[in-house]
Write a protein that holds these residues in place. Sequence first.
Motif, PDB file in Angstrom:
ATOM      1  N   GLY A  55       6.654 -16.280  14.274  1.00  0.00           N
ATOM      2  CA  GLY A  55       5.928 -17.576  13.896  1.00  0.00           C
ATOM      3  C   GLY A  55       4.523 -16.686  13.262  1.00  0.00           C
ATOM      4  O   GLY A  55       4.426 -15.673  13.153  1.00  0.00           O
TER       5      GLY A  55
ATOM      6  N   TRP B  26      -5.487   6.240  -4.017  1.00  0.00           N
ATOM      7  CA  TRP B  26      -6.234   4.951  -3.733  1.00  0.00           C
ATOM      8  C   TRP B  26      -4.858   3.736  -3.520  1.00  0.00           C
ATOM      9  O   TRP B  26      -3.906   3.709  -3.382  1.00  0.00           O
TER      10      TRP B  26
ATOM     11  N   THR C 207      -3.053  -7.061  11.648  1.00  0.00           N
ATOM     12  CA  THR C 207      -2.844  -6.064  12.904  1.00  0.00           C
ATOM     13  C   THR C 207      -2.692  -6.850  13.544  1.00  0.00           C
ATOM     14  O   THR C 207      -2.134  -6.262  14.964  1.00  0.00           O
TER      15      THR C 207
ATOM     16  N   GLY D  55      -0.220 -10.521   4.287  1.00  0.00           N
ATOM     17  CA  GLY D  55      -1.876 -10.030   4.713  1.00  0.00           C
ATOM     18  C   GLY D  55      -1.869  -9.562   3.644  1.00  0.00           C
ATOM     19  O   GLY D  55      -2.488 -10.366   2.381  1.00  0.00           O
ATOM     20  N   ASN D  56      -2.468  -8.057   3.463  1.00  0.00           N
ATOM     21  CA  ASN D  56      -3.442  -8.010   2.829  1.00  0.00           C
ATOM     22  C   ASN D  56      -2.650  -6.703   2.181  1.00  0.00           C
ATOM     23  O   ASN D  56      -2.899  -5.773   1.201  1.00  0.00           O
TER      24      ASN D  56
ATOM     25  N   GLY E  29      -3.416  -2.492  16.299  1.00  0.00           N
ATOM     26  CA  GLY E  29      -4.286  -2.765  15.978  1.00  0.00           C
ATOM     27  C   GLY E  29      -5.337  -1.742  16.724  1.00  0.00           C
ATOM     28  O   GLY E  29      -5.948  -2.387  17.867  1.00  0.00           O
TER      29      GLY E  29
ATOM     30  N   ILE F 213       0.573 -16.558  11.816  1.00  0.00           N
ATOM     31  CA  ILE F 213      -0.429 -16.477  12.992  1.00  0.00           C
ATOM     32  C   ILE F 213      -1.571 -17.383  11.740  1.00  0.00           C
ATOM     33  O   ILE F 213      -1.530 -16.314  11.009  1.00  0.00           O
TER      34      ILE F 213
ATOM     35  N   PHE G 197       0.967  -1.109  -0.076  1.00  0.00           N
ATOM     36  CA  PHE G 197      -0.280  -0.344   0.187  1.00  0.00           C
ATOM     37  C   PHE G 197       1.316   1.176  -0.535  1.00  0.00           C
ATOM     38  O   PHE G 197       0.465   2.024  -0.275  1.00  0.00           O
TER      39      PHE G 197
HETATM   40  P1  FAD Z   1       0.922  -6.965   5.531  1.00  0.00           P
HETATM   41  O1  FAD Z   1       0.920  -5.876   5.140  1.00  0.00           O
HETATM   42  O2  FAD Z   1       0.719  -7.823   4.575  1.00  0.00           O
HETATM   43  O3  FAD Z   1       1.698  -7.449   6.950  1.00  0.00           O
HETATM   44  C1  FAD Z   1       1.933  -6.400   7.788  1.00  0.00           C
HETATM   45  C2  FAD Z   1       3.360  -7.847   8.876  1.00  0.00           C
HETATM   46  O4  FAD Z   1       2.791  -8.503   9.366  1.00  0.00           O
HETATM   47  C3  FAD Z   1       4.433  -7.596   8.119  1.00  0.00           C
HETATM   48  O5  FAD Z   1       5.281  -7.742   8.671  1.00  0.00           O
HETATM   49  C4  FAD Z   1       4.045  -9.559   7.347  1.00  0.00           C
HETATM   50  O6  FAD Z   1       5.109 -10.336   7.592  1.00  0.00           O
HETATM   51  C5  FAD Z   1       3.012  -9.653   8.692  1.00  0.00           C
HETATM   52  N1  FAD Z   1       1.824 -10.992   9.002  1.00  0.00           N
HETATM   53  C6  FAD Z   1       1.154 -10.532   7.629  1.00  0.00           C
HETATM   54  N2  FAD Z   1       0.077 -11.417   8.254  1.00  0.00           N
HETATM   55  C7  FAD Z   1       1.037 -12.614   9.411  1.00  0.00           C
HETATM   56  C8  FAD Z   1       0.390 -13.378  10.076  1.00  0.00           C
HETATM   57  N3  FAD Z   1      -0.872 -13.862   9.395  1.00  0.00           N
HETATM   58  N4  FAD Z   1       0.856 -13.829  10.908  1.00  0.00           N
HETATM   59  C9  FAD Z   1       2.334 -13.578  10.997  1.00  0.00           C
HETATM   60  N5  FAD Z   1       2.773 -12.047  10.801  1.00  0.00           N
HETATM   61  C10 FAD Z   1       1.958 -11.801   9.279  1.00  0.00           C
HETATM   62  N6  FAD Z   1      -3.483   0.317  12.038  1.00  0.00           N
HETATM   63  C11 FAD Z   1      -3.875   0.032  13.056  1.00  0.00           C
HETATM   64  O7  FAD Z   1      -3.806   0.231  14.096  1.00  0.00           O
HETATM   65  N7  FAD Z   1      -5.347   1.283  12.947  1.00  0.00           N
HETATM   66  C12 FAD Z   1      -5.813   1.349  12.118  1.00  0.00           C
HETATM   67  O8  FAD Z   1      -7.152   1.879  11.637  1.00  0.00           O
HETATM   68  C13 FAD Z   1      -5.323   1.556  10.768  1.00  0.00           C
HETATM   69  N8  FAD Z   1      -5.916   1.801   9.439  1.00  0.00           N
HETATM   70  C14 FAD Z   1      -5.270   1.691   8.763  1.00  0.00           C
HETATM   71  C15 FAD Z   1      -5.837   2.265   7.281  1.00  0.00           C
HETATM   72  C16 FAD Z   1      -5.135   1.282   6.078  1.00  0.00           C
HETATM   73  C17 FAD Z   1      -5.642   2.475   4.859  1.00  0.00           C
HETATM   74  C18 FAD Z   1      -3.668   1.211   6.488  1.00  0.00           C
HETATM   75  C19 FAD Z   1      -3.495   1.427   4.595  1.00  0.00           C
HETATM   76  C20 FAD Z   1      -2.825   0.782   6.425  1.00  0.00           C
HETATM   77  C21 FAD Z   1      -4.083   1.334   7.847  1.00  0.00           C
HETATM   78  N9  FAD Z   1      -3.057   0.032   9.314  1.00  0.00           N
HETATM   79  C22 FAD Z   1      -4.656   0.863  10.251  1.00  0.00           C
HETATM   80  C23 FAD Z   1      -1.797  -0.028   9.495  1.00  0.00           C
HETATM   81  C24 FAD Z   1      -2.080  -1.620   9.541  1.00  0.00           C
HETATM   82  O9  FAD Z   1      -2.378  -2.218  10.838  1.00  0.00           O
HETATM   83  C25 FAD Z   1      -1.077  -2.269   9.428  1.00  0.00           C
HETATM   84  O10 FAD Z   1      -0.388  -2.203   7.615  1.00  0.00           O
HETATM   85  C26 FAD Z   1      -1.051  -4.025   9.182  1.00  0.00           C
HETATM   86  O11 FAD Z   1      -0.051  -4.571   8.963  1.00  0.00           O
HETATM   87  C27 FAD Z   1      -1.651  -4.283   7.471  1.00  0.00           C
HETATM   88  O12 FAD Z   1      -2.855  -5.324   7.500  1.00  0.00           O
HETATM   89  P2  FAD Z   1      -2.180  -6.569   6.055  1.00  0.00           P
HETATM   90  O13 FAD Z   1      -3.150  -7.853   6.643  1.00  0.00           O
HETATM   91  O14 FAD Z   1      -2.402  -5.512   4.821  1.00  0.00           O
HETATM   92  O15 FAD Z   1      -0.919  -6.532   6.672  1.00  0.00           O
END
Ligand code: FAD
Length: 509
Positions: free
Chosen positions: A210, A360, A155, A80-81, A160, A212, A41
């Motif tokens: 690890g 976006w 998250t 994740g996403n 989160g 999740i 993103f």
């Molecule tokens: P990714 O970006 O895919 O991964 C993040 C990290 O986690 C990476 O290191 C990845 O290797 C690791 N990871 C992913 N999945 C797993 C798993 N299953 N087990 C172990 N590790 C894993 N954060 C907040 O706290 N509050 C908010 O309101 C908020 N709003 C957001 C709004 C937007 C539009 C965006 C872009 C981000 C926001 N965020 C917010 C930040 C968000 O919580 C983090 O960037 C989060 O990591 C994104 O989740 P993802 O699934 O895309 O993770």
Amino acid sequence: MIACFEPFVHGNDTESTPNDDVSSLQTSFHFGPNAIATKDFGGMKSSNPLAVIRPISTADVARAVKAATTIKNLTVAPRGNGHSINGQSMAEKGLVLDMRALAEEHFQLLCIEGVPYVDVSGGALWEEVLKRCVSQFQLAPRSWTDYLGLTVGGTLSNAGVSGQTFRYGPQTANVTELEVVTGKGETFVCSENQNSELFFATLGGLGQFGIITRARIVLQKSPDMVRWIRVVYSEFEDYTRDAEWLVTLPEGDGFDYVEGFVVANNDDPCNGWPTIPMGSNQMFDPVRLPSEAGPVIYCLELALHYRKTARSSDVDMKVDRLLGRLRFVEGIKFEDDVKYMDFLLRVKRVEEDAKAKGIWDAPHPWLNMFVSKSNIADFDHEVFKKILKHGIGGPILVYPLLRSKWDDRHSVVVPTDSNIFYIIALLRFIPPPPKGPPTDKLVAQNNAIIQLCYNKGFNFKLYLPHYHSQENWIRHFGEDKWTRFLHRKQNFDPLAILAPGQKLFSRNN
Ligand code: FAD
């Protein structure tokens, strides 16, 4: 097992690719085209993974990690996403596990000692969890993020945070059990009482210990409706006093959601007054602002949950009683009654709008940090009122959280000198250059803000941290927590295979 293992062997890269070893992995997986793992993103980093794997079971995840342990220099990034900003879910020449492929796993309601929980996949989006929990059970998780297009595993690897965090803690504090595949490829169920070190390490662990694959999330009865309110302040002192009072009220006495943001004190459509009203039928009347208001003003955003059966006079009475204690600018108040689901999905509409405007998918040089209450007035003075006084082309969030709601045993770190600290989020939405400013300039502005915090001796931590050197990581965690982090890493991912995009460790061999 039906999983896709897509080789990303790039022309000239073959020399650095462990081809023979990879082919042994290939026999375990199916292949298919995919390009998601090259970007995130943030839009500022790109990488060339060796392959993208789409696991459909925990066993798939474990096999991929186990196989990686046998291949020299191979790393594994759970993705994740991909809503990270700085390449955290990427793996240059490594394996990317597309955790979204696991989204349909699990989803099971449980009731333990009268408390409802749901088991969900680490690859499920919070949006999916919300919709299923509310529609099937009239139940919902208690702690959210503002935007729900994020995965549970993503998250929980950070924290989160949203407007419910003051009451229930971050999402990491609302999970009682995890299933995790460690960096050794071993699968464990962990909780406060079982494999507890892995449980605490993984929560807020930046994917370092690890992967999740399942999380057990605490639920509560979902309300039907939300009274959504915004009130405006010209003085930061009044704003923080009221916000801090609201977040320290006992449960049941206050609002269910407390957030807030800063806007420029002008009519700029992206940065100023027009960003405050929630609906097109609401108008901001600047005449009501006191003449001595500074370059920025503050908006407290509040929400009260209620059931359809509640008498509107009771809701009005509770809201009026609370608002009556606040010192916002008289007459600048916006209110709306919306469905609970629409409230939680409010940023989805921002996403749709931003997509339509082409901002976006543009680069997002965002900055998130936690700043102690003891430094927040100075932060306002130096950063909001000076560096950011014209805005950033997107929301600037600032609202208080309570340290007592965060579990110190988890890996995430927050300021510790006071029970109250503030989350600051600079969520820049700007057109890509040349229409918008160069991304480097905005990253430099973020760095200048961080440097200012160091120079002034502020007690702060980056949220969703991103550093290039281990020295900075040690400073981030502090000596004690770093020692613990290191020890956990040695225990659960000794070869440093997992989440290389965090740039915390390099693969050992
Ligand atoms: P990714 O970006 O895919 O991964 C993040 C990290 O986690 C990476 O290191 C990845 O290797 C690791 N990871 C992913 N999945 C797993 C798993 N299953 N087990 C172990 N590790 C894993 N954060 C907040 O706290 N509050 C908010 O309101 C908020 N709003 C957001 C709004 C937007 C539009 C965006 C872009 C981000 C926001 N965020 C917010 C930040 C968000 O919580 C983090 O960037 C989060 O990591 C994104 O989740 P993802 O699934 O895309 O993770």
